[in-house]
Design a protein around this motif. Sequence first.
Motif, PDB file in Angstrom:
ATOM      1  N   GLY A  74       0.816  -1.211   0.000  1.00  0.00           N
ATOM      2  CA  GLY A  74       0.000   0.000   0.000  1.00  0.00           C
ATOM      3  C   GLY A  74       0.847   1.258   0.000  1.00  0.00           C
ATOM      4  N   SER A  75       1.916   1.267   0.784  1.00  0.00           N
ATOM      5  CA  SER A  75       2.805   2.432   0.834  1.00  0.00           C
ATOM      6  C   SER A  75       3.540   2.631  -0.488  1.00  0.00           C
ATOM      7  CB  SER A  75       3.807   2.290   1.985  1.00  0.00           C
ATOM      8  OG  SER A  75       3.134   2.371   3.221  1.00  0.00           O
ATOM      9  N   THR A  76       3.924   1.537  -1.139  1.00  0.00           N
ATOM     10  CA  THR A  76       4.567   1.639  -2.450  1.00  0.00           C
ATOM     11  C   THR A  76       3.603   2.258  -3.454  1.00  0.00           C
ATOM     12  OG1 THR A  76       6.016  -0.241  -1.994  1.00  0.00           O
ATOM     13  CG2 THR A  76       5.661   0.316  -4.316  1.00  0.00           C
ATOM     14  N   MET A  77       2.345   1.842  -3.426  1.00  0.00           N
ATOM     15  CA  MET A  77       1.341   2.409  -4.321  1.00  0.00           C
ATOM     16  C   MET A  77       1.126   3.893  -4.016  1.00  0.00           C
ATOM     17  SD  MET A  77      -1.254  -0.906  -4.592  1.00  0.00           S
ATOM     18  CE  MET A  77      -2.664   0.108  -4.443  1.00  0.00           C
ATOM     19  N   LEU A  78       1.121   4.252  -2.725  1.00  0.00           N
ATOM     20  CA  LEU A  78       0.984   5.670  -2.358  1.00  0.00           C
ATOM     21  C   LEU A  78       2.141   6.490  -2.919  1.00  0.00           C
ATOM     22  CD1 LEU A  78      -0.218   5.764   1.365  1.00  0.00           C
ATOM     23  CD2 LEU A  78      -1.430   6.623  -0.640  1.00  0.00           C
ATOM     24  N   LEU A  79       3.367   5.985  -2.767  1.00  0.00           N
ATOM     25  CA  LEU A  79       4.525   6.716  -3.276  1.00  0.00           C
ATOM     26  C   LEU A  79       4.485   6.842  -4.802  1.00  0.00           C
ATOM     27  CD1 LEU A  79       7.425   5.466  -0.988  1.00  0.00           C
ATOM     28  CD2 LEU A  79       6.291   7.700  -0.959  1.00  0.00           C
ATOM     29  N   ASP A  80       4.015   5.800  -5.484  1.00  0.00           N
ATOM     30  CA  ASP A  80       3.871   5.877  -6.938  1.00  0.00           C
ATOM     31  C   ASP A  80       2.883   6.982  -7.309  1.00  0.00           C
ATOM     32  OD1 ASP A  80       5.617   3.718  -7.193  1.00  0.00           O
ATOM     33  OD2 ASP A  80       4.021   2.257  -7.610  1.00  0.00           O
ATOM     34  N   SER A  81       1.751   7.010  -6.634  1.00  0.00           N
ATOM     35  CA  SER A  81       0.723   8.025  -6.916  1.00  0.00           C
ATOM     36  C   SER A  81       1.218   9.420  -6.564  1.00  0.00           C
ATOM     37  CB  SER A  81      -0.557   7.724  -6.128  1.00  0.00           C
ATOM     38  OG  SER A  81      -1.147   6.536  -6.586  1.00  0.00           O
ATOM     39  N   LEU A  82       1.915   9.542  -5.449  1.00  0.00           N
ATOM     40  CA  LEU A  82       2.460  10.845  -5.050  1.00  0.00           C
ATOM     41  C   LEU A  82       3.456  11.346  -6.091  1.00  0.00           C
ATOM     42  CD1 LEU A  82       2.825  13.153  -3.014  1.00  0.00           C
ATOM     43  CD2 LEU A  82       4.481  11.691  -1.809  1.00  0.00           C
ATOM     44  N   SER A  83       4.318  10.475  -6.583  1.00  0.00           N
ATOM     45  CA  SER A  83       5.294  10.852  -7.608  1.00  0.00           C
ATOM     46  C   SER A  83       4.603  11.365  -8.862  1.00  0.00           C
ATOM     47  CB  SER A  83       6.178   9.658  -7.981  1.00  0.00           C
ATOM     48  OG  SER A  83       6.958   9.261  -6.891  1.00  0.00           O
ATOM     49  N   THR A  84       3.578  10.671  -9.289  1.00  0.00           N
ATOM     50  CA  THR A  84       2.824  11.064 -10.476  1.00  0.00           C
ATOM     51  C   THR A  84       2.135  12.413 -10.252  1.00  0.00           C
ATOM     52  OG1 THR A  84       2.479   8.755 -11.090  1.00  0.00           O
ATOM     53  CG2 THR A  84       0.966  10.365 -12.053  1.00  0.00           C
ATOM     54  N   PHE A  85       1.526  12.583  -9.091  1.00  0.00           N
ATOM     55  CA  PHE A  85       0.839  13.840  -8.757  1.00  0.00           C
ATOM     56  C   PHE A  85       1.819  15.010  -8.753  1.00  0.00           C
ATOM     57  CE2 PHE A  85      -0.380  16.894  -5.412  1.00  0.00           C
ATOM     58  CZ  PHE A  85      -1.593  17.331  -5.909  1.00  0.00           C
ATOM     59  N   LEU A  86       2.960  14.841  -8.114  1.00  0.00           N
ATOM     60  CA  LEU A  86       3.948  15.931  -8.039  1.00  0.00           C
ATOM     61  C   LEU A  86       4.508  16.258  -9.419  1.00  0.00           C
ATOM     62  CD1 LEU A  86       5.766  14.874  -4.767  1.00  0.00           C
ATOM     63  CD2 LEU A  86       4.272  16.873  -5.064  1.00  0.00           C
ATOM     64  N   ALA A  87       4.717  15.242 -10.255  1.00  0.00           N
ATOM     65  CA  ALA A  87       5.216  15.493 -11.605  1.00  0.00           C
ATOM     66  C   ALA A  87       4.199  16.305 -12.413  1.00  0.00           C
ATOM     67  CB  ALA A  87       5.518  14.174 -12.309  1.00  0.00           C
ATOM     68  N   ALA A  88       2.922  15.992 -12.263  1.00  0.00           N
ATOM     69  CA  ALA A  88       1.878  16.737 -12.982  1.00  0.00           C
ATOM     70  C   ALA A  88       1.789  18.171 -12.461  1.00  0.00           C
ATOM     71  CB  ALA A  88       0.531  16.033 -12.825  1.00  0.00           C
ATOM     72  N   GLU A  89       1.942  18.358 -11.139  1.00  0.00           N
ATOM     73  CA  GLU A  89       1.922  19.706 -10.557  1.00  0.00           C
ATOM     74  C   GLU A  89       3.081  20.543 -11.071  1.00  0.00           C
ATOM     75  OE1 GLU A  89       2.062  20.024  -6.279  1.00  0.00           O
ATOM     76  OE2 GLU A  89      -0.002  20.636  -6.244  1.00  0.00           O
ATOM     77  N   THR A  90       4.226  19.921 -11.248  1.00  0.00           N
ATOM     78  CA  THR A  90       5.420  20.622 -11.711  1.00  0.00           C
ATOM     79  C   THR A  90       5.239  21.093 -13.158  1.00  0.00           C
ATOM     80  OG1 THR A  90       6.785  19.321 -10.227  1.00  0.00           O
ATOM     81  CG2 THR A  90       7.914  20.408 -12.033  1.00  0.00           C
ATOM     82  N   ARG A  91       4.535  20.298 -13.970  1.00  0.00           N
ATOM     83  CA  ARG A  91       4.313  20.654 -15.380  1.00  0.00           C
ATOM     84  C   ARG A  91       3.322  21.815 -15.513  1.00  0.00           C
ATOM     85  NH1 ARG A  91       4.379  14.984 -16.079  1.00  0.00           N
ATOM     86  NH2 ARG A  91       2.125  14.925 -16.113  1.00  0.00           N
ATOM     87  N   ASP A  92       2.405  21.949 -14.556  1.00  0.00           N
ATOM     88  CA  ASP A  92       1.377  23.001 -14.637  1.00  0.00           C
ATOM     89  C   ASP A  92       1.955  24.390 -14.476  1.00  0.00           C
ATOM     90  OD1 ASP A  92      -0.453  21.027 -15.014  1.00  0.00           O
ATOM     91  OD2 ASP A  92      -1.157  21.010 -12.940  1.00  0.00           O
TER      92      ASP A  92
END
Length: 150
Positions: free
Chosen positions: A132-150
């Motif tokens: 579950g924590s690995t999945m959270l970190l994967d999702s967090l990484s994706t979210f932060l990458a999208a925020e950085t592109r905005d």
Amino acid sequence: MSTEQTAAADDFAYTLTRTLNAPAVKVWRAWTTPERYAQWAGAAAGSVEMDVRPGGAWKSTMVTPDGGQVPLTGSYLEVAENRHLVIGMDVPGGSEPAVMAMQLDEQGDRRTQIVLRQTCDSAEERDMAEQGSTMLLDSLSTFLAAETRD
């Protein structure tokens, strides 16, 4: 982004380490702001409440891949803004909350190392929590990458 995983052979603990492409303040806000947390952590819209201070409560309803909903509750045990967060998670039928620690270490202007640690009561619980924590970190990484592109 890099990921490191370790699990001690003689106990039921795990440690996940990942380097994120975002400053610590952005990682902290993603983890401690209800609207942002709901976006990346798989929580039902409007279900996240956070009182981010020692002794403060949190709750959310996680949505499973099959559409089911799992209500979660707990409290904040330690809070050091942008650096350290220890979260107690209520376990149904458990006498003590599960405890997960998050440590942030900024690595320059745009990178942050995040370390998640948790000790569990059994190998099965550890394996499920680590997944579950690995999945959270994967999702967090994706979210932060999208925020950085905005």
